[in-house]
Scaffold this active site. Sequence first.
Site, PDB file in Angstrom:
ATOM      1  N   ASP A  66       0.835  -1.198   0.000  1.00 32.32           N
ATOM      2  CA  ASP A  66       0.000   0.000   0.000  1.00 32.32           C
ATOM      3  C   ASP A  66       0.873   1.253   0.000  1.00 32.32           C
ATOM      4  OD1 ASP A  66       0.975  -0.217   2.586  1.00 32.32           O
ATOM      5  OD2 ASP A  66      -0.983  -0.250   3.554  1.00 32.32           O
ATOM      6  N   ASN A 135      -8.181  -0.106  13.755  1.00 32.05           N
ATOM      7  CA  ASN A 135      -9.542  -0.233  13.193  1.00 32.05           C
ATOM      8  C   ASN A 135      -9.706  -1.553  12.429  1.00 32.05           C
ATOM      9  OD1 ASN A 135      -7.999   0.196  10.943  1.00 32.05           O
ATOM     10  ND2 ASN A 135      -9.158   1.947  10.179  1.00 32.05           N
ATOM     11  N   HIS A 137      -7.777  -2.630   9.894  1.00 32.42           N
ATOM     12  CA  HIS A 137      -7.341  -2.661   8.491  1.00 32.42           C
ATOM     13  C   HIS A 137      -6.094  -3.521   8.306  1.00 32.42           C
ATOM     14  CE1 HIS A 137      -4.618   1.234   8.590  1.00 32.42           C
ATOM     15  NE2 HIS A 137      -3.977   0.188   9.062  1.00 32.42           N
ATOM     16  N   GLU A 142      -9.709  -0.750   4.550  1.00 33.47           N
ATOM     17  CA  GLU A 142     -10.344  -0.171   5.728  1.00 33.47           C
ATOM     18  C   GLU A 142     -11.669  -0.884   6.035  1.00 33.47           C
ATOM     19  OE1 GLU A 142      -8.314   1.606   7.237  1.00 33.47           O
ATOM     20  OE2 GLU A 142      -8.044   3.630   6.442  1.00 33.47           O
TER      21      GLU A 142
HETATM   22  P1  PGA Z   1       1.803  -0.117  12.893  1.00 33.97           P
HETATM   23  O1  PGA Z   1       0.702  -0.034  11.750  1.00 33.97           O
HETATM   24  O2  PGA Z   1       2.602  -1.340  12.610  1.00 33.97           O
HETATM   25  O3  PGA Z   1       2.598   1.155  12.721  1.00 33.97           O
HETATM   26  O4  PGA Z   1       1.068  -0.207  14.191  1.00 33.97           O
HETATM   27  C1  PGA Z   1      -0.090  -1.135  11.477  1.00 33.97           C
HETATM   28  C2  PGA Z   1      -1.053  -0.827  10.377  1.00 33.97           C
HETATM   29  O5  PGA Z   1      -1.694   0.233  10.390  1.00 33.97           O
HETATM   30  O6  PGA Z   1      -1.213  -1.681   9.485  1.00 33.97           O
END
Ligand code: PGA
Length: 239
Positions: A66, A135, A137, A142
């Site tokens: 992404d 959340n 995702h 999302e």
């Molecule tokens: P993080 O992000 O590893 O910085 O907690 C995880 C994500 O949003 O996929």
Amino acid sequence: MVSIFNTYEELSDFAARQIVSTVQQNPTAVLCLAAGDTPHLTYQKVVALANENNINFLDVIFIGLDEWIGIEPATEGSCYHFLNEIIFTPLSINKEHIFFFNGMATDLVKECKQIDAIINAIGTINLVLVGIGINGHIGFNEPGTDPQSNAHVVTLDAVTTKIGQKYFKEEKSLTQGISLGIAQIMASDKVLLIANGIKKADIIRKTMKENISNAVPASFLRNHPNGIILLDKEAASEL
Ligand code: PGA
């Protein structure tokens, strides 16, 4: 399948060994690795293990998971910049083997179609490693995402735009992202989801205990025949 580790270090070590052994068994493996804070230590360990054991990543293919739309690849905080610093450069990855979304592309639909075409031409992604947002995702899929989707442009959730600022030195306008879809992640040979810390405990409970649905996109991984959820004790504390 869920594996729970005593520490973030042990979890990262396991994830790193999975990546390295995938490449050891198949030097032309296709990997899709997430950016983020969670996999930081995993990637440091991948580089160390690859160097110690003389494992060659030169023929490995990397597919981007992404990217933030409107952020230059060279900007610190972009997904590309993160992976370039922590894994592509230390492992001397051939740039021609890196297929990454360009968040600055003027034609984003074309950008999605290009990545879809590359994945179709390659066949299968052998290993995907994702983190999880609070959340639910994975990538920028999302809550509410279409599980049949391939690469697509996303209007980011308010939680993601707020938390996403942590990756940047200066405040950025983060409203959209571009992401591989759930269908592409699910079609991969193996998917590792890694999560650590108490801040991920609630979403891990929802991922594992609530109905499998797009309300918590990570829950789809429970249906993956080779999906492994790797947690430290804190992230697993509500299971
Ligand atoms: P993080 O992000 O590893 O910085 O907690 C995880 C994500 O949003 O996929």
